[in-house]
Motif scaffolding. Structure first.
Motif, mmCIF file in Angstrom:
data_model
loop_
_atom_site.group_PDB
_atom_site.id
_atom_site.type_symbol
_atom_site.label_atom_id
_atom_site.label_comp_id
_atom_site.label_asym_id
_atom_site.label_seq_id
_atom_site.Cartn_x
_atom_site.Cartn_y
_atom_site.Cartn_z
ATOM 1 N N LEU A 1 1.377 -1.227 -4.104
ATOM 2 C CA LEU A 1 0.192 -3.186 -3.661
ATOM 3 C C LEU A 1 -0.942 -2.849 -3.509
ATOM 4 O O LEU A 1 -1.572 -3.297 -4.271
ATOM 5 N N THR A 2 -0.885 -1.682 -3.210
ATOM 6 C CA THR A 2 -2.586 -1.830 -2.489
ATOM 7 C C THR A 2 -3.662 -1.197 -3.863
ATOM 8 O O THR A 2 -4.284 -1.842 -4.038
ATOM 9 N N CYS B 1 10.205 -2.586 -5.873
ATOM 10 C CA CYS B 1 9.428 -1.558 -6.843
ATOM 11 C C CYS B 1 9.514 -1.945 -8.102
ATOM 12 O O CYS B 1 8.456 -1.300 -8.591
ATOM 13 N N ARG C 1 -3.749 -4.649 -5.769
ATOM 14 C CA ARG C 1 -5.353 -4.856 -5.246
ATOM 15 C C ARG C 1 -6.499 -4.648 -5.274
ATOM 16 O O ARG C 1 -7.497 -5.449 -6.339
ATOM 17 N N GLY D 1 3.876 -0.390 -0.582
ATOM 18 C CA GLY D 1 2.402 -0.992 0.460
ATOM 19 C C GLY D 1 1.876 0.015 -0.923
ATOM 20 O O GLY D 1 0.818 -0.711 -0.809
ATOM 21 N N ARG D 2 1.808 1.527 -1.160
ATOM 22 C CA ARG D 2 0.519 1.954 -1.658
ATOM 23 C C ARG D 2 0.377 1.498 -3.287
ATOM 24 O O ARG D 2 -1.186 0.959 -3.644
ATOM 25 N N LEU E 1 9.203 2.131 0.999
ATOM 26 C CA LEU E 1 8.735 1.076 1.421
ATOM 27 C C LEU E 1 7.163 1.445 1.533
ATOM 28 O O LEU E 1 5.729 0.417 1.023
ATOM 29 N N GLU E 2 6.890 2.485 1.837
ATOM 30 C CA GLU E 2 5.357 3.522 2.106
ATOM 31 C C GLU E 2 4.771 3.323 1.254
ATOM 32 O O GLU E 2 4.282 2.713 0.334
#
Length: 447
Positions: free
Chosen positions: A188-189, A212, A192, A185-186, A181-182
């Motif tokens: 997806l960052t 993923c 972005r 998240g990274r 999950l981390e």
């Protein structure tokens, strides 16, 4: 409140609560059942004491010397035991605390928790119908209490061990579940921020792996769309340049000769009437002045539409010419510049974009900044060209960072995969641009 806690906290907090509840329930069950169990375990001893008292009373009634018989019986009891004789003269009453003779290895709170029952019993002893004492059943509950304490410790240790093992397993599970999950998240960052090159590691449970994989597929799609968007922007900029070139050619080829003809006719009229040549109110003189102003305006428009001399003179010389024109238009603004000689090696759309960015930034300084000084810097470093235009003017409105001109420049820069930013620092306004360029070719030697 609960939603603000981390996943590990949400996982371990219920485990800790379960551990405390288990201890409380263990203490409650121990208090509930241990008292009755102690009473039941000592009930045979109570009955034995009654039987012994009855047999003693029978023996005393049949004895010729009851006192001697009683003394012999008391002497036979020997060492302290659960059954004892208490004479009337002693006047002592049994107490539940007398059942605990060795409590050094047992905490007092545990003994108080159990609420030790009164398991003692007293049966009267009679000689000639006179009450001379009692046969007491006073068991030592220290061993039973220690047994309960050991059982409680064993239960507590088992619960602690089970909770610890569960916590370790849960921590490992949480780590294996949170790590993907981390990573997600990274990833997806990065997406972005526009970085689609590095894929997200696929791992963890099937649901997270699927997420993923979907995120990686989305990144590939966004990368393709971003590449297509850049190509479209590049095509749009090329079309705009082509349109400007065509418009500049039309203005130069159509309007230029017309203005030249009007100017030549006006001069001929002035020469035909020499007496009115020096009269400022002469209509012919006014026409000549208007034509000269139109020619200058036409040259400025042509210069803004397409700097035709970039391919002939080079980017650095073209920018220097732009700076000279700015100094003529705004002599009250102190303009300094640092231009890399390597700029002359840049050609094509990057060169036109650099020129346009500097041109638009200086136009904004001239029109809006109310500045007293400005500085232009353009350097080539490896595979990128860095441009910075700064001034000490009033800055830009907070709600309008990019005006129409800079927005067009931003689109041009994006079409070339570059970046354009506008910021305010140390009482100065900065327009910064960075463009990727091909490695500079060696410039031909000049004589």
């Amino acid at each position: 409140m609960w939603q603000r806690l981390s996943f590990r906290t949400q996982l371990f907090l219920p485990l800790g609560v379960m551990f405390i509840i288990a201890l409380i329930m263990g203490g409650a069950l121990l208090h509930e059942f241990a008292t009755g169990q102690l009473a039941d375990e000592n009930e045979p001893g109570r009955r034995s004491a009654v039987i012994v008292a009855a047999a003693l009373n029978e023996a005393l009634r049949a004895s010729d010397n009851p006192r001697q018989t009683l003394d012999a019986f008391v002497h036979s009891l020997g060492a302290p035991s659960d059954i004892q004789f208490r004479s009337v003269e002693s006047g002592q009453s049994p107490s539940p605390k007398d059942a605990l003779r060795d409590t050094h290895s047992i905490p007092q709170w545990f003994a108080d928790l159990l609420a030790i029952p009164d398991v003692s019993a007293a049966s009267p002893v009679l000689i000639d119908g006179k009450h001379v004492g009692d046969i007491l059943f006073q068991p030592d509950l220290s061993a039973d209490l220690f047994e309960k304490w050991v059982g409680f410790l064993a239960l507590t240790c088992f619960i602690v061990a089970l909770t610890g093992m569960t916590a370790i397993i849960a921590y490992g599970f949480a780590g294996s579940a949170l790590r993907p999950l981390e990573n997600l998240g990274r990833g997806l960052t990065r997406m972005r921020r526009g970085d689609y090159a590095k894929p997200i590691p696929v791992g963890g449970p099937p649901e997270i792996r699927q997420s993923c994989e979907e995120a990686n597929a989305l990144a590939r799609t966004l990368e393709r769309l971003s590449r297509d968007n850049r190509q479209l922007l590049h095509r749009l900029v090329s079309l705009q340049d082509d349109e400007r070139r065509d418009l500049a050619r039309e203005l130069h080829d159509e309007l230029g000769p017309l203005l030249f003809g009007i100017r030549a006719g006006a001069i001929a009229l002035l020469e035909a009437a020499p007496n009115d040549a020096g009269n400022p109110g002469n209509p012919t003189q006014q026409v000549l002045l208007s034509v000269e102003a139109l020619q200058q305006a036409n040259r400025r428009i042509l210069d803004r539409l397409r700097p035709l001399y970039i391919s002939d003179l080079g980017l650095r010389t073209s920018v220097q010419t732009l700076l000279q024109n700015f100094r003529k238009q705004a002599p009250n603004i102190e303009l300094t510049a640092t231009l890399d000689p390597v700029l002359d090696r840049i050609e094509g759309p990057p060169a036109q974009t650099v020129y346009r960015v500097i041109q638009e930034a200086l136009t904004n300084v001239l029109r809006h900044a109310r500045a007293s000084s400005a500085h232009v810097q353009a350097t080539v470093d490896g595979g990128a060209i860095a441009i910075e235009i700064s001034d000490d003017g009033c800055g830009f409105p907070a709600e309008n960072v990019f005006g129409r001109g800079l927005t067009g420049m931003h689109e041009r820069v994006r079409a070339l995969s570059g970046s354009l930013s506008l910021l305010r620092a140390d009482e100065r306004t900065y327009v910064r641009c960075r463009l990727p360029v091909e490695p500079a070719r060696d410039a031909p030697a000049s004589g």
